[in-house]
Write an enzyme that holds these catalytic residues in place. Structure first.
Site, PDB file in Angstrom:
ATOM      1  N   ARG A  68      -1.544  -6.022  -8.167  1.00 13.56           N
ATOM      2  CA  ARG A  68      -0.375  -6.838  -7.821  1.00 13.56           C
ATOM      3  C   ARG A  68      -0.141  -7.932  -8.843  1.00 13.56           C
ATOM      4  NH1 ARG A  68      -2.957  -8.311  -2.190  1.00 13.56           N
ATOM      5  NH2 ARG A  68      -4.617  -8.521  -3.729  1.00 13.56           N
ATOM      6  N   SER A 127      -3.198  -8.090   2.914  1.00 15.25           N
ATOM      7  CA  SER A 127      -3.571  -7.865   4.316  1.00 15.25           C
ATOM      8  C   SER A 127      -4.127  -9.142   4.933  1.00 15.25           C
ATOM      9  CB  SER A 127      -4.607  -6.738   4.421  1.00 15.25           C
ATOM     10  OG  SER A 127      -4.050  -5.524   3.999  1.00 15.25           O
ATOM     11  N   LYS A 187     -17.167  -6.017   8.688  1.00 14.39           N
ATOM     12  CA  LYS A 187     -16.036  -6.863   8.284  1.00 14.39           C
ATOM     13  C   LYS A 187     -15.639  -7.766   9.458  1.00 14.39           C
ATOM     14  CE  LYS A 187     -12.501  -6.816   4.937  1.00 14.39           C
ATOM     15  NZ  LYS A 187     -12.206  -6.213   3.662  1.00 14.39           N
ATOM     16  N   HIS A 205       0.836  -1.213   0.000  1.00 16.55           N
ATOM     17  CA  HIS A 205       0.000   0.000   0.000  1.00 16.55           C
ATOM     18  C   HIS A 205       0.866   1.256   0.000  1.00 16.55           C
ATOM     19  CE1 HIS A 205      -2.969  -2.797   2.279  1.00 16.55           C
ATOM     20  NE2 HIS A 205      -3.381  -2.704   1.028  1.00 16.55           N
TER      21      HIS A 205
HETATM   22  O1  PNS Z   1      -8.860  -2.920   0.428  1.00 16.73           O
HETATM   23  P1  PNS Z   1     -10.137  -3.444  -0.177  1.00 16.73           P
HETATM   24  O2  PNS Z   1     -10.934  -4.151   0.871  1.00 16.73           O
HETATM   25  O3  PNS Z   1      -9.882  -4.276  -1.401  1.00 16.73           O
HETATM   26  O4  PNS Z   1     -10.985  -2.149  -0.651  1.00 16.73           O
HETATM   27  C1  PNS Z   1     -12.264  -2.290  -1.237  1.00 16.73           C
HETATM   28  C2  PNS Z   1     -12.964  -0.918  -1.292  1.00 16.73           C
HETATM   29  C3  PNS Z   1     -12.988  -0.272   0.083  1.00 16.73           C
HETATM   30  C4  PNS Z   1     -12.222  -0.023  -2.240  1.00 16.73           C
HETATM   31  C5  PNS Z   1     -14.415  -1.158  -1.830  1.00 16.73           C
HETATM   32  O5  PNS Z   1     -15.024  -2.164  -1.080  1.00 16.73           O
HETATM   33  C6  PNS Z   1     -15.260   0.109  -1.744  1.00 16.73           C
HETATM   34  O6  PNS Z   1     -15.072   1.031  -2.511  1.00 16.73           O
HETATM   35  N1  PNS Z   1     -16.207   0.134  -0.768  1.00 16.73           N
HETATM   36  C7  PNS Z   1     -17.051   1.278  -0.501  1.00 16.73           C
HETATM   37  C8  PNS Z   1     -18.481   1.037  -0.998  1.00 16.73           C
HETATM   38  C9  PNS Z   1     -18.556   1.287  -2.487  1.00 16.73           C
HETATM   39  O7  PNS Z   1     -18.270   2.360  -2.978  1.00 16.73           O
HETATM   40  N2  PNS Z   1     -18.960   0.227  -3.225  1.00 16.73           N
HETATM   41  C10 PNS Z   1     -19.024   0.275  -4.661  1.00 16.73           C
HETATM   42  C11 PNS Z   1     -17.627   0.079  -5.262  1.00 16.73           C
HETATM   43  S1  PNS Z   1     -17.720  -0.917  -6.635  1.00 16.73           S
END
Ligand code: PNS
Length: 167
Positions: free
Chosen positions: A97, A135, A41, A17
């Site tokens: 990645r 993570s 979560k 990150h």
């Molecule tokens: O680190 P992660 O868990 O892969 O991140 C995922 C994240 C936080 C980017 C995604 O779940 C997100 O944007 N969540 C917020 C809700 C949202 O906007 N959902 C629509 C996105 S397609």
């Protein structure tokens, strides 16, 4: 001014990150490290406040001061695109990645574009030496008190150590 949001769970932040945010800060004027508040979560390692504090410390310890000053660290809930709009950000940053990341990231990028056509998703390739990191694996290693020193920054190691987990 080009403003970007780098959203994620960051539980915990890894060297991968940090690599991505530094690449983004080399391109954009201001980058928001945006930590999703997700009470649903399962079994998080860190509460949102601890994530924010460890990210701030890690950025300040690893980036030159002029770059660290252009990286803001904030929590958000709701839709990522709504957070982008609230911060006048027109770019959304994600790290790639491996090829296996691509399918879900493409789906997310198209969904976000449908929701907010003015926000473009930009992908940065994580440095090869960090591309194996996740993570989820870090969490597992931490649960068994394994050595995480090559995977996560000192800010995370210190917090885990204070709980008697990991190094
Ligand atoms: O680190 P992660 O868990 O892969 O991140 C995922 C994240 C936080 C980017 C995604 O779940 C997100 O944007 N969540 C917020 C809700 C949202 O906007 N959902 C629509 C996105 S397609």
């Amino acid at each position: 001014m080009k403003i970007a949001v780098y959203p994620g769970s960051f539980d915990p932040i890894t060297f991968g990150h940090l690599d991505v945010v530094a690449r983004a800060a080399a391109v954009f004027d201001l980058v928001y490290f945006a930590v999703l508040i997700n009470p649903h979560k399962a079994a998080p390692i860190f509460a949102t406040d601890e994530r924010l504090a460890s990210i701030r410390e890690a950025v300040d310890e690893s980036c030159p001061p002029d770059m660290a000053a252009r990286i803001a660290v904030e929590a958000f809930d709701g839709l990522t695109v709504d957070f982008c709009r609230s911060r006048n950000a027109t770019f959304l940053v994600r790290g790639l990645r491996a090829f296996s990341d691509f399918e879900s990231e493409l789906q997310m990028a198209h969904t976000n574009r449908k929701l907010a056509p003015e926000v473009d998703t930009v992908f940065f390739m994580t440095a090869l030496e960090h591309s194996y990191l996740s993570s989820t694996l870090v969490k597992e290693i931490s649960a068994f008190a394994g050595d995480l020193s090559q995977m996560v920054p000192g800010a995370v190691i210190r917090r885990l150590a204070s709980r008697g987990r990991s190094l």
